[in-house]
Design an enzyme around this catalytic site. Structure first.
Site, PDB file in Angstrom:
ATOM      1  N   LYS A  69      37.768  40.042  49.924  1.00 31.22           N
ATOM      2  CA  LYS A  69      37.200  38.833  50.528  1.00 31.22           C
ATOM      3  C   LYS A  69      38.120  38.189  51.589  1.00 31.22           C
ATOM      4  CE  LYS A  69      34.157  37.485  46.708  1.00 31.22           C
ATOM      5  NZ  LYS A  69      33.739  36.393  45.827  1.00 31.22           N
ATOM      6  N   ASP A 104      29.133  31.913  48.048  1.00 29.92           N
ATOM      7  CA  ASP A 104      29.455  31.391  46.712  1.00 29.92           C
ATOM      8  C   ASP A 104      29.287  29.867  46.686  1.00 29.92           C
ATOM      9  OD1 ASP A 104      30.054  33.866  45.645  1.00 29.92           O
ATOM     10  OD2 ASP A 104      32.191  33.728  46.128  1.00 29.92           O
TER      11      ASP A 104
END
Ligand code: ATR
Length: 280
Positions: A69, A104
């Site tokens: 990420k 997220d």
């Protein structure tokens, strides 16, 4: 122009255990979209080369999971959320440019809005356990909704203090010894650590003193109902689990790659829950 059906994937290391292919596959079927979503297991040293050839490989974009990420953020043109969180989990092409975001944030907010509509009108304060990547996404979501006080509890206090530098004075760093006092009368508790996950140490917090209309969220989804969520349910508190967040975070990517905004439904939840409970 090609007439090829759009393709997307999740890139991770490992990637095989990912639930995302099942989830996106369900939506592709449901909306009758000719497209595909696969898992690509790519080692960290090969990630940059893979990303450079993403379009050549026919991908309209990708989800990115552990451990890529941070690198995904570096290798793309991030939006404000990915920049603020310091990590990207969703990639797509915009006019030939590889863009990134962090879904997220909306995954967490979507799960809370479903679990307890109007939660953000009932509290201006939250307790977040953990100060890692997932914690940063949760914190950004809370800030976007106008919370004024976010107590960040972390074993390594310096990491919670870094988040105060990153996000501002609404972040109140705290240690685990402070949790009991903070929870007294609290409206919102979020676990972003791996504590309570299958194979990890238990999470031992006592939530008896939380407000009656409080909400407890846990990013862990194996098991689906952690001890924390079982305790919260037993007290009649609203709960959101890690699967709720996973489903809601997937919506944005699907829309970017396949052009339809999909719906998170009970049927989809049950499909993935059965997969998780079956250890599949
Ligand atoms: P992620 O990106 O999924 O959030 P991470 O960046 O590794 O993962 O963060 C994990 C979080 O869980 C951290 O807040 C970590 O605390 P430290 O910063 O002190 O490491 C927390 N965590 C993991 N295992 C823990 C444990 N056994 N006890 C307390 N906190 C733990």
């Amino acid at each position: 122009m090609t007439s090829e059906a759009p393709k997307a994937c999740v890139i991770g290391y490992p990637a095989k255990h990912s639930r995302s292919p099942k989830l996106h596959g369900y939506w592709l079927d449901k909306y009758g979209i000719e497209g595909s979503y696969s898992a690509e297991e790519i080692a960290p040293e090969d990630f940059a080369a893979f990303i450079k050839t993403l379009a050549e490989r026919g991908y309209a974009g990708a989800n990115v999971t552990m451990p890529h990420k941070d690198m995904a953020l570096q290798l793309s043109e991030p939006d404000a959320r990915a920049l603020a969180v310091g990590a990207a989990n969703t990639l797509w092409f915009e006019n030939g440019v590889l863009r990134s975001t962090n879904t997220d944030v909306e995954g967490f907010l979507g799960s809370l809005d479903t679990a307890s509509p109007g939660w953000d009108t009932r509290t201006s304060s939250a307790i977040v356990l953990g100060a890692g990547g997932a914690g940063r996404a949760v914190i950004l979501g809370l800030i976007e909704r106008g919370l004024r006080e976010i107590h960040v509890v972390n074993r390594t206090l310096s990491k919670a203090e870094e988040l105060k530098e990153r996000f501002g004075d609404m972040i109140k760093p705290a240690g685990w010894d402070d949790v009991a006092a903070l929870l007294n009368g609290a409206h919102l508790l979020v676990n972003t650590t791996s504590l309570g996950m299958h194979g990890e140490p238990p999470l031992t917090v006592t939530i008896d003193g939380m407000a009656r209309d409080g909400v407890v969220a846990d990013i862990v989804y194996v098991p689906l109902k952690t001890q924390l969520l079982l305790d919260a349910e037993a007290q009649g508190l609203a709960t959101a689990n890690g699967l709720d967040m996973l489903l809601h975070q997937a919506v944005g990517g699907f829309e970017l790659w396949f052009g339809t905004r999909p719906e998170v439904t009970g049927e989809l939840y049950d499909l993935l829950a059965a997969d998780i409970e079956g250890g599949g």
